[in-house]
Design a protein around this motif. Structure first.
Motif, PDB file in Angstrom:
ATOM      1  N   GLN A   1       3.329  -0.392  17.741  1.00 16.98           N
ATOM      2  CA  GLN A   1       3.460   0.460  16.442  1.00 16.98           C
ATOM      3  C   GLN A   1       4.704   0.839  16.267  1.00 16.98           C
ATOM      4  N   ILE A   2       5.756   1.078  17.316  1.00 15.42           N
ATOM      5  CA  ILE A   2       6.916   1.374  16.884  1.00 15.42           C
ATOM      6  C   ILE A   2       7.604   0.337  16.008  1.00 15.42           C
ATOM      7  N   GLU A   3       7.361  -0.842  16.449  1.00 11.78           N
ATOM      8  CA  GLU A   3       8.000  -2.079  15.891  1.00 11.78           C
ATOM      9  C   GLU A   3       7.439  -2.148  14.381  1.00 11.78           C
ATOM     10  N   ARG A   4       6.455  -1.892  14.108  1.00 13.44           N
ATOM     11  CA  ARG A   4       5.714  -2.091  12.813  1.00 13.44           C
ATOM     12  C   ARG A   4       6.280  -0.731  12.045  1.00 13.44           C
ATOM     13  N   TYR A   5       6.487   0.140  12.629  1.00 10.91           N
ATOM     14  CA  TYR A   5       7.150   1.397  11.869  1.00 10.91           C
ATOM     15  C   TYR A   5       8.609   1.181  11.464  1.00 10.91           C
ATOM     16  N   VAL A   6       9.183   0.405  12.374  1.00  6.11           N
ATOM     17  CA  VAL A   6      10.824   0.144  12.200  1.00  6.11           C
ATOM     18  C   VAL A   6      10.839  -0.775  11.086  1.00  6.11           C
ATOM     19  N   GLN A   7       9.897  -1.787  11.003  1.00  9.08           N
ATOM     20  CA  GLN A   7       9.959  -2.921  10.283  1.00  9.08           C
ATOM     21  C   GLN A   7       9.699  -2.204   8.757  1.00  9.08           C
ATOM     22  N   LEU A   8       8.900  -1.390   8.692  1.00 11.47           N
ATOM     23  CA  LEU A   8       8.209  -0.788   7.600  1.00 11.47           C
ATOM     24  C   LEU A   8       9.500   0.196   6.801  1.00 11.47           C
ATOM     25  N   SER A   9      10.280   0.876   7.839  1.00 13.27           N
ATOM     26  CA  SER A   9      11.101   1.953   7.295  1.00 13.27           C
ATOM     27  C   SER A   9      12.282   0.962   6.601  1.00 13.27           C
ATOM     28  N   GLY A  10      12.677  -0.182   7.348  1.00 15.63           N
ATOM     29  CA  GLY A  10      14.016  -0.893   6.715  1.00 15.63           C
ATOM     30  C   GLY A  10      15.275  -0.414   7.430  1.00 15.63           C
TER      31      GLY A  10
ATOM     32  N   GLN B   1      13.989   2.553   1.742  1.00 11.77           N
ATOM     33  CA  GLN B   1      14.883   2.016   0.703  1.00 11.77           C
ATOM     34  C   GLN B   1      14.096   1.045   0.464  1.00 11.77           C
ATOM     35  N   GLY B   2      13.368   0.508  -0.680  1.00 15.35           N
ATOM     36  CA  GLY B   2      12.699  -0.741  -1.043  1.00 15.35           C
ATOM     37  C   GLY B   2      14.012  -2.027  -0.910  1.00 15.35           C
ATOM     38  N   ASN B   3      13.763  -2.949  -0.260  1.00 16.80           N
ATOM     39  CA  ASN B   3      14.593  -4.248  -0.238  1.00 16.80           C
ATOM     40  C   ASN B   3      13.458  -5.200   0.099  1.00 16.80           C
ATOM     41  N   PRO B   4      14.047  -6.493   0.052  1.00 19.62           N
ATOM     42  CA  PRO B   4      13.314  -7.629   0.181  1.00 19.62           C
ATOM     43  C   PRO B   4      12.415  -7.654   1.794  1.00 19.62           C
ATOM     44  N   ARG B   5      13.097  -7.023   2.768  1.00 16.58           N
ATOM     45  CA  ARG B   5      12.785  -6.958   4.057  1.00 16.58           C
ATOM     46  C   ARG B   5      11.550  -5.929   4.107  1.00 16.58           C
ATOM     47  N   VAL B   6      11.666  -4.742   3.473  1.00 12.04           N
ATOM     48  CA  VAL B   6      10.576  -3.802   3.466  1.00 12.04           C
ATOM     49  C   VAL B   6       9.444  -4.278   2.727  1.00 12.04           C
ATOM     50  N   PHE B   7       9.596  -4.923   1.459  1.00 17.54           N
ATOM     51  CA  PHE B   7       8.556  -5.499   0.799  1.00 17.54           C
ATOM     52  C   PHE B   7       7.877  -6.535   1.639  1.00 17.54           C
ATOM     53  N   LYS B   8       8.570  -7.542   2.483  1.00 19.37           N
ATOM     54  CA  LYS B   8       7.915  -8.465   3.144  1.00 19.37           C
ATOM     55  C   LYS B   8       7.032  -7.637   4.143  1.00 19.37           C
ATOM     56  N   ALA B   9       7.667  -6.668   4.905  1.00 19.38           N
ATOM     57  CA  ALA B   9       6.881  -6.069   5.820  1.00 19.38           C
ATOM     58  C   ALA B   9       5.647  -5.288   5.480  1.00 19.38           C
ATOM     59  N   LEU B  10       5.762  -4.850   4.377  1.00 17.70           N
ATOM     60  CA  LEU B  10       4.736  -4.192   3.657  1.00 17.70           C
ATOM     61  C   LEU B  10       3.556  -5.027   3.488  1.00 17.70           C
ATOM     62  N   ARG B  11       4.042  -6.196   3.006  1.00 16.92           N
ATOM     63  CA  ARG B  11       2.857  -7.153   2.386  1.00 16.92           C
ATOM     64  C   ARG B  11       2.252  -7.914   3.989  1.00 16.92           C
TER      65      ARG B  11
END
Length: 110
Positions: free
Chosen positions: A28-37, A56-66
């Motif tokens: 869960q922490i890893e998921r939240y970290v990825q989504l936060s950027g 802050q939206g960036n390619p890593r955050v968008f990929k994590a969201l997807r």
């Protein structure tokens, strides 16, 4: 030995804090970290000091969201098949909704 770092207030970050979590909590922490950027260190520090975690939206955050939306869809299909909803899924959906709302607000201010 890791490099010495200064935080946004020009303070040395030279103290280490460690704690144990369950595999589920770690996931869960890893998921939240990825989504936060943010880095894991910055994310946990902000959460523990009650500071806002601004995504802050960036390619890593968008990929994590997807990826998380795909995982949520799989979970919803599992639930539809008759299994129950777990609290972690509800927490994840809430965080993803907050991120998307924040991104929508940022678009309207530009």
């Amino acid at each position: 030995m890791s490099l010495k770092n200064r935080d946004e207030h020009n303070r040395w970050r030279n103290k280490t804090i460690a704690f144990r979590v369950s595999p589920e909590e770690n996931e869960q922490i890893e998921r939240y970290v990825q989504l936060s950027g943010l880095t894991k260190q910055d994310y946990i520090t902000r959460r523990l000091t009650h500071k806002d975690v601004v995504v802050q939206g960036n390619p890593r955050v968008f990929k994590a969201l997807r990826n998380q939306f795909a995982a949520v869809l799989d979970e919803l299909r599992r639930i539809e098949a008759g299994d129950g909803v777990n609290d972690e899924l509800l927490d994840l959906i809430e965080m993803m909704t907050d991120i998307m709302d924040g991104m929508k607000e940022a678009d309207t201010h530009e």
